[in-house]
Design an enzyme around this catalytic site. Structure first.
Site, PDB file in Angstrom:
ATOM      1  CG  HIS A  52      -0.237  -0.166   2.536  1.00  0.00           C
ATOM      2  ND1 HIS A  52       0.620   0.779   3.045  1.00  0.00           N
ATOM      3  CD2 HIS A  52      -0.244  -1.193   3.423  1.00  0.00           C
ATOM      4  CE1 HIS A  52       1.083   0.343   4.197  1.00  0.00           C
ATOM      5  NE2 HIS A  52       0.597  -0.861   4.457  1.00  0.00           N
TER       6      HIS A  52
HETATM    7  P1  TYD Z   1      -1.429  -2.451   7.858  1.00  0.00           P
HETATM    8  O1  TYD Z   1      -0.866  -1.071   7.972  1.00  0.00           O
HETATM    9  O2  TYD Z   1      -2.265  -2.751   6.662  1.00  0.00           O
HETATM   10  O3  TYD Z   1      -0.242  -3.516   7.957  1.00  0.00           O
HETATM   11  P2  TYD Z   1       0.979  -3.759   6.974  1.00  0.00           P
HETATM   12  O4  TYD Z   1       1.192  -2.540   6.154  1.00  0.00           O
HETATM   13  O5  TYD Z   1       2.155  -4.042   7.860  1.00  0.00           O
HETATM   14  O6  TYD Z   1       0.673  -4.976   6.161  1.00  0.00           O
HETATM   15  O7  TYD Z   1      -2.243  -2.760   9.196  1.00  0.00           O
HETATM   16  C1  TYD Z   1      -2.762  -4.022   9.489  1.00  0.00           C
HETATM   17  C2  TYD Z   1      -3.934  -3.849  10.447  1.00  0.00           C
HETATM   18  O8  TYD Z   1      -3.495  -3.275  11.674  1.00  0.00           O
HETATM   19  C3  TYD Z   1      -5.022  -2.939   9.914  1.00  0.00           C
HETATM   20  O9  TYD Z   1      -6.281  -3.520  10.244  1.00  0.00           O
HETATM   21  C4  TYD Z   1      -4.869  -1.650  10.687  1.00  0.00           C
HETATM   22  C5  TYD Z   1      -4.207  -2.078  11.971  1.00  0.00           C
HETATM   23  N1  TYD Z   1      -3.265  -1.068  12.475  1.00  0.00           N
HETATM   24  C6  TYD Z   1      -3.603  -0.297  13.566  1.00  0.00           C
HETATM   25  O10 TYD Z   1      -4.688  -0.427  14.152  1.00  0.00           O
HETATM   26  N2  TYD Z   1      -2.691   0.618  14.051  1.00  0.00           N
HETATM   27  C7  TYD Z   1      -1.493   0.786  13.464  1.00  0.00           C
HETATM   28  O11 TYD Z   1      -0.676   1.633  13.926  1.00  0.00           O
HETATM   29  C8  TYD Z   1      -1.166   0.013  12.298  1.00  0.00           C
HETATM   30  C9  TYD Z   1       0.145   0.176  11.598  1.00  0.00           C
HETATM   31  C10 TYD Z   1      -2.082  -0.910  11.851  1.00  0.00           C
END
Ligand code: TYD
Length: 134
Positions: A52
């Protein structure tokens, strides 16, 4: 936004036979005020994270333990940063598609972020990302 703005920062390293020490000072090493810290761990072999971009969020990624690759893509160019030392950090500007992959066993990545979590700041669709950057 261009991945040319992404850069590896060499953090201070205090070598000591009792064990080494590295530190981050927000005002010296990070080009944004740190608002949030999160970390990624227990990544199963072969898994990827990210996939993303953020509209405004800036990040600073450190491999506290083990290693992994951060693949950055600005729509024109792709660059792979291999993080394998806890005294290197990668600054990731906003508006860049980023993926984390090739996690080693027991790797631990710490991410400093410029803002609180906000799903509205995410671009999770690659075509939308290309459109956003146009
Ligand atoms: P995401 O940022 O999509 O993870 P990555 O980029 O590492 O694959 O986040 C995964 C899940 O965690 C999503 O449901 C949102 C949640 N999240 C939070 O609640 N707080 C945070 O600070 C982060 C980074 C994610």
């Amino acid at each position: 936004m261009s991945i040319l703005q992404a850069e590896i920062v060499n953090l201070p390293k205090i070598l000591d036979r009792r064990g080494n020490l590295t530190f981050i000072e927000g005002s010296n090493h990070i080009p944004f005020p740190i608002k949030r810290t999160y970390w990624i761990y227990d990544v199963p072999g072969g898994e990827t994270r990210g996939g993303h971009a953020y509209k405004t969020l800036q990040e600073f990624i450190v491999a506290l333990s083990g290693s992994f690759d951060v693949v950055l893509d600005d729509g024109n160019e792709k660059k792979v940063f291999h993080l394998n030392r806890s005294y290197y950090g990668l600054f990731v500007p906003a508006g860049v598609w980023r993926q984390m992959e090739n996690f080693s066993t027991n790797s631990l990545s710490m991410i400093l972020a410029s803002d609180d979590y906000n799903e509205l700041d995410y671009i999770r669709d690659y075509d939308e990302f290309i459109e956003f950057n146009r």
